[in-house]
Scaffold this active site. Sequence first.
Site, PDB file in Angstrom:
ATOM      1  N   CYS A   1      86.377  -6.851 126.304  1.00 61.28           N
ATOM      2  CA  CYS A   1      85.008  -7.392 127.544  1.00 61.28           C
ATOM      3  C   CYS A   1      83.445  -7.774 126.358  1.00 61.28           C
ATOM      4  O   CYS A   1      83.129  -7.156 125.496  1.00 61.28           O
ATOM      5  CB  CYS A   1      84.235  -6.160 127.600  1.00 61.28           C
TER       6      CYS A   1
ATOM      7  N   CYS B   1      80.380  -5.653 126.414  1.00 56.93           N
ATOM      8  CA  CYS B   1      80.574  -3.940 125.486  1.00 56.93           C
ATOM      9  C   CYS B   1      80.093  -5.037 124.155  1.00 56.93           C
ATOM     10  O   CYS B   1      80.013  -4.432 123.662  1.00 56.93           O
ATOM     11  CB  CYS B   1      82.235  -3.896 126.022  1.00 56.93           C
TER      12      CYS B   1
ATOM     13  N   ASP C   1      71.388 -14.236 130.837  1.00 59.98           N
ATOM     14  CA  ASP C   1      72.144 -15.024 131.883  1.00 59.98           C
ATOM     15  C   ASP C   1      72.732 -16.114 130.794  1.00 59.98           C
ATOM     16  O   ASP C   1      71.490 -17.263 130.469  1.00 59.98           O
ATOM     17  CB  ASP C   1      72.689 -15.521 133.065  1.00 59.98           C
TER      18      ASP C   1
ATOM     19  N   HIS D   1      81.420   1.359 129.542  1.00 60.93           N
ATOM     20  CA  HIS D   1      82.115  -0.402 130.271  1.00 60.93           C
ATOM     21  C   HIS D   1      82.454   0.129 131.892  1.00 60.93           C
ATOM     22  O   HIS D   1      83.325   1.639 131.752  1.00 60.93           O
ATOM     23  CB  HIS D   1      83.299  -0.114 129.346  1.00 60.93           C
TER      24      HIS D   1
ATOM     25  N   ASN E   1      76.767  -7.741 142.026  1.00 62.76           N
ATOM     26  CA  ASN E   1      78.131  -8.829 142.572  1.00 62.76           C
ATOM     27  C   ASN E   1      79.414  -7.518 142.386  1.00 62.76           C
ATOM     28  O   ASN E   1      79.767  -6.907 141.551  1.00 62.76           O
ATOM     29  CB  ASN E   1      78.934  -9.607 141.882  1.00 62.76           C
TER      30      ASN E   1
ATOM     31  N   GLY F   1      81.764 -12.718 144.003  1.00 66.12           N
ATOM     32  CA  GLY F   1      82.010 -13.790 142.714  1.00 66.12           C
ATOM     33  C   GLY F   1      81.901 -13.358 141.430  1.00 66.12           C
ATOM     34  O   GLY F   1      81.284 -13.513 141.183  1.00 66.12           O
TER      35      GLY F   1
ATOM     36  N   HIS G   1      82.762  -6.296 134.049  1.00 66.08           N
ATOM     37  CA  HIS G   1      81.564  -4.747 133.011  1.00 66.08           C
ATOM     38  C   HIS G   1      80.718  -5.179 134.794  1.00 66.08           C
ATOM     39  O   HIS G   1      79.847  -5.959 134.107  1.00 66.08           O
ATOM     40  CB  HIS G   1      81.445  -5.150 131.788  1.00 66.08           C
TER      41      HIS G   1
ATOM     42  N   HIS H   1      77.177  -5.086 136.251  1.00 65.89           N
ATOM     43  CA  HIS H   1      75.907  -5.953 135.761  1.00 65.89           C
ATOM     44  C   HIS H   1      74.863  -5.839 137.063  1.00 65.89           C
ATOM     45  O   HIS H   1      75.401  -6.723 137.727  1.00 65.89           O
ATOM     46  CB  HIS H   1      75.792  -6.865 135.179  1.00 65.89           C
TER      47      HIS H   1
ATOM     48  N   HIS I   1      72.530  -8.906 138.337  1.00 62.35           N
ATOM     49  CA  HIS I   1      71.064  -9.853 138.331  1.00 62.35           C
ATOM     50  C   HIS I   1      69.634  -9.653 138.756  1.00 62.35           C
ATOM     51  O   HIS I   1      69.812  -9.432 139.225  1.00 62.35           O
ATOM     52  CB  HIS I   1      71.670 -11.289 139.285  1.00 62.35           C
TER      53      HIS I   1
END
Length: 119
Positions: A10, A13, A36, A52, A93, A99, A104, A106, A108
């Site tokens: 990943c 990770c 990002d 994870h 998401n 999308g 993993h 997250h 935004h």
Amino acid sequence: MNPEEKDTDCIFCKIASGEIPSALLYEDEDVVVFPDINPLTPVHLLVIPRKHITSLADMADEDTPIVGKMTRVANQVAREQGISENGYRLTINSGADAGQVVFHLHMHLMGGRHLAWKH
Ligand code: 5GP
Ligand code: ZN
């Protein structure tokens, strides 16, 4: 951290462990924040748990504190980035229709300009 909580393939990770170098804007024992790679807004950061967790849909009861902490860290980093007053967006998401491409969990953290809501 328990090695079972990591996925060796990943990318997030690997960023969290430092195996892939990234500028970390925040890190503690549970949460890491980094830019990002393809920013869509002037400030576009990713807030992740070190653990994870593949997606929001897969979070377990025991993950509730970590998701709360991610939100709190996002709030703090937004202030540090100077976008707290004008406003910012936190997005998770979950799954294909949303999308999600990195599996993993997250958030935004996006801001730095006016963000349209309707897509
Ligand atoms: P998702 O669509 O899964 O919610 O968003 C994944 C995000 O991760 C995308 O915005 C993408 O630009 C970002 N991303 C993908 N690979 C990398 C990477 O290797 N490093 C960083 N910093 N961001 C990445
Ligand atoms: Zn991972």
